[in-house]
Design a protein around this motif. Structure first.
Motif, PDB file in Angstrom:
ATOM      1  N   GLU A   2      40.247  44.807  46.940  1.00 21.70           N
ATOM      2  CA  GLU A   2      40.519  43.467  47.424  1.00 21.70           C
ATOM      3  C   GLU A   2      42.009  43.200  47.408  1.00 21.70           C
ATOM      4  O   GLU A   2      42.744  43.707  46.574  1.00 21.70           O
ATOM      5  N   ARG A 206      42.494  32.861  47.770  1.00 22.62           N
ATOM      6  CA  ARG A 206      41.597  34.004  47.964  1.00 22.62           C
ATOM      7  C   ARG A 206      42.281  35.327  47.658  1.00 22.62           C
ATOM      8  O   ARG A 206      41.615  36.355  47.501  1.00 22.62           O
ATOM      9  N   ASP A 207      43.625  35.328  47.606  1.00 22.22           N
ATOM     10  CA  ASP A 207      44.366  36.540  47.279  1.00 22.22           C
ATOM     11  C   ASP A 207      44.691  36.641  45.792  1.00 22.22           C
ATOM     12  O   ASP A 207      45.300  37.621  45.365  1.00 22.22           O
ATOM     13  N   LYS A 213      43.007  33.735  38.586  1.00 25.37           N
ATOM     14  CA  LYS A 213      42.064  32.624  38.751  1.00 25.37           C
ATOM     15  C   LYS A 213      41.622  32.076  37.394  1.00 25.37           C
ATOM     16  O   LYS A 213      41.518  30.857  37.205  1.00 25.37           O
ATOM     17  N   GLU A 272      33.126  40.354  46.998  1.00 23.11           N
ATOM     18  CA  GLU A 272      32.400  39.143  46.627  1.00 23.11           C
ATOM     19  C   GLU A 272      31.598  39.365  45.351  1.00 23.11           C
ATOM     20  O   GLU A 272      30.891  40.353  45.194  1.00 23.11           O
TER      21      GLU A 272
END
Length: 477
Positions: A2, A206-207, A213, A272
């Motif tokens: 990712e 999203r990166d 996070k 995901e």
């Protein structure tokens, strides 16, 4: 793999890693030394009572020393002294307690007409153990009068020489130190949170990596853990500020436990992460721990508000069941975390960058856990799992070092993670270049080779050869 916002972790050399750990230990050691030089946490006042046969059945009228909100809480304990020292004795003793609160001018006492009858275990081996007579979680009055009587002491086969009653409260000087250090940690956490959010502002959420996070969640919870509302406990005579502090602490600690599970699992699950299979089992295990800890805290506090003599023996069965439930869930968590760590280390040990993230988090977390275990052992010793640990936890602090060391440890742990997980100043520029395959090798540093990049087997001069090749191609164009 990712896409990830760059981390400062990737740009640090071995010397920088050593420096990070040195700064962490220096900051932690500084708080410990300040705590050692600080005041004692508990202030005691002894009321010694000499007994004779005519006084055994009469109640003891005990007046507490003058109190203020800085004393926070009040304990009354007693120790029975027998005329024979080498005595092994265990006997249930019935105790009658009546608490009177004296108003500020001392003229009219507030009388709580309810008399509390409790059974306590008198345990003697060379000397008798301490018995907690009453515990007031917050102070409504500047002085208390407590009447205590024992109904079964005259039935002992041994002669009672003395009964020593002791008042225990928080040292007002320690309360002031606690207020200031909590304030300092609140300010530092707020600054670190703002700087961390500012460093990630140019990158899409999203990166962000899973560590980044989670840091955006843990830092605000650390702010609550330091409790910016703590001074309310000195302004409001209520159990609510103390309950709020317990809630914030349990919320942050359980979030930290959830962070470890999610990172060690998520670091090897790219793409995901489904809620049902990834997050739900972890939330279930940690949620049970949080529920058990909050229930124990609320249970003890609510019962003490209505009954200052309350202890676990009033409801032994439910307490033992709750403790066993907590230990079973905690064991399940530890085994699950160890499984995730072993699997992550075995699968990712040869992957560039990911291996570095795994090693750093594991090393720093291991250091923090070892220090935490040492602090807990020094604070509670072998009594940490005894049946009466809920009622006696707050009376085992010996000095400010035990308080400051644990608070400082968790704060500096989060500050260190925020530093290494935040992007460096040139991270946006470097990420844009690395997105272009033609420029990807131009930004490879020696650290990429040291910590295992995709070009681990290439000599360092290969980067220069590629630069020369790219320059020739551009000149020919």
């Amino acid at each position: 793999m990712e896409p990830l916002a760059p981390m400062r972790l990737y740009t640090l050399s071995k010397r920088h890693f050593v420096l990070v750990f040195v700064v962490f230990f220096v900051c932690f050691g500084l708080t410990v030394f300040i705590g050692i030089a600080g005041p004692n946490v508990i202030e005691t006042s002894v009321a010694r009572t000499d007994l004779n046969n005519s006084l055994k059945l009469k109640p003891f009228n005990l007046s507490s020393p003058p109190l203020s909100t800085y004393n926070q809480q009040l304990w009354l304990t007693c120790v029975v002294e027998l005329d024979q020292h080498d005595v092994s004795l265990k006997k249930n003793v019935t105790m009658t307690v009546k608490v009177l609160g004296v108003v500020k001018d001392g003229s009219t006492p507030y009388v709580n007409n309810q008399v509390h009858n409790r059974t306590r275990l008198l345990s003697c081996a060379q000397k008798c153990s301490e018995i907690i007579v009453a515990h007031l979680g917050y102070l409504n009055y500047t002085q208390y009068n407590i009447f205590v009587s024992f109904e079964d002491l005259n039935k002992l086969t041994y002669t009672i020489q003395n009964i020593t009653f002791t008042w225990k409260t928080y040292n007002p000087t320690f309360s002031q130190v606690e207020i200031w250090f909590r304030f300092v940690f609140v300010v530092l956490t707020f600054v670190v949170t703002c700087l961390f959010a500012h460093s990630l502002r140019k990158f899409s959420m999203r990166d962000w990596g899973i560590e980044q996070k989670w840091m955006s969640i843990l830092l605000p919870l650390l702010l609550l853990y330091n409790d910016p509302f703590f001074p309310l406990s000195f302004l409001v005579n209520s159990w609510f500020p103390g309950m709020l502090d317990d809630l914030f602490q349990s919320l942050f600690l359980c979030a930290l436990l959830l962070f470890w599970l999610c990172v060690y699992h998520g670091i090897r699950v790219q793409g995901e992460r489904k809620c049902l299979t990834f997050y739900l089992p972890k939330f279930f295990i940690v949620g049970l721990l949080w529920l058990a800890s909050v229930t124990l805290g609320i249970w003890q506090t609510v019962n003490e508000v209505h009954d200052p003599t309350y202890q676990y023996r009033v409801d032994t069965g439910n307490f033992q069941g709750m403790k066993i439930f907590f230990l079973v869930v905690a064991t399940t968590y530890i085994l699950y975390l160890l499984f995730l760590i072993v699997r992550a280390c075995s699968e990712l040990r040869n992957m560039p960058y990911v291996d570095l993230r795994l090693k750093f988090l594991t090393a720093l977390t291991f250091v923090v856990l070892v220090i935490s275990i040492v602090i807990l052992y020094l604070r509670f010793g072998a009594q940490v799992l005894q049946d009466n640990f809920v009622a006696e936890l707050s009376t085992h602090y010996q000095n400010s070092a035990e308080f400051l060391s644990f608070y400082g440890l968790l704060n500096f742990y989060l500050y260190t993670l925020a530093f290494v997980y935040s992007p460096s100043k040139n991270a946006l520029y470097e990420s844009q270049l690395k997105d272009n395959p033609a420029f990807s090798m131009l930004n490879d540093s020696d650290d990429d080779v040291i910590y295992g990049s995709d070009y681990e087997e290439m000599p360092l001069q290969n980067g220069q050869a590629i630069r020369a090749k790219y320059k020739e191609e551009s000149d020919s164009d």
